[in-house]
Design a protein around this motif. Sequence first.
Motif: not given
Length: 287
Positions: A141, A172-173, A176, A179, A206, A211, A232
Amino acid sequence: MVNRPLLVVDGDSFAHRAYHALPKSIRRRGDKAGGAIVGFANLLLRLYAHEEPRAVLVGWDTLDAPTYRHRALEGYQSGRIFDEELLDQLQILPQFVAACGFAYAKAPGYEADDFLAAAVAYEERRGGTAVVASGDRDAFQLASGATVIIQPVRAGEMRRIGPAEVRERYGVEPGQVPDFIAIRGDPSDRIPGVKGIGAKGAASLLRRYGSLEAALAQGKFVAEAEKLRLYRSIATMDASAPLPSLEDQTPAWGEAAALARDWGLNRLADRLAELGQPTSRAGTDRG
């Protein structure tokens, strides 16, 4: 070098790896265990030589004090039992980091991950770059254009993880990832996630909604909404964790050598003493 990175290390992650990887026959004075110390020190020296950082911060867990995560989620990280010889070395490893002339962060209520996030936020605010060494994928993250994650993949080999690699690995980024963990769950931390949804399903959701909060707003997981928000929160590193000074540092290899020798870890002491010699190329040898 201009704009040398801040090196941020998850101390517990690599001390645990060292403890289980090195022979238990490595002992320090008083017939106490020394393998985790030696293994962690070897990694720290290798990272310093390769990354040529302007400063180093090592984050540590406080194992005898619960965090808000433990209070919020019953069973969080439950079932983890550590050998007494590992706990003994974890207690004194921050002393070794300080002897090297580096900074460390350890405080009740925070995990090592939180200090990693705080250090990255600090360095990015000042316009710098960061290299985060961690064996925990939660650290993904933190990946950004200014921050790269380095993660062990096998003995002696580290993989560099940026935003593109996070997308490749998880779909995912980086932003994210909390999440994603909330939905998929995390067995190692005992985060349940949504029953029946794995990594591919979480990533697909996602990508569709953007999100967890947007998915909840569209009526997904109505009965589990508050639990998922809690998951989360638990998966999100706390960038407000307190940090020591992170001004530019000069290694104190001689002091670290003296400490290692006092502990009876003479081979490590010899290596550190050699780094402290005026002819040493410590911090410039990238081999």
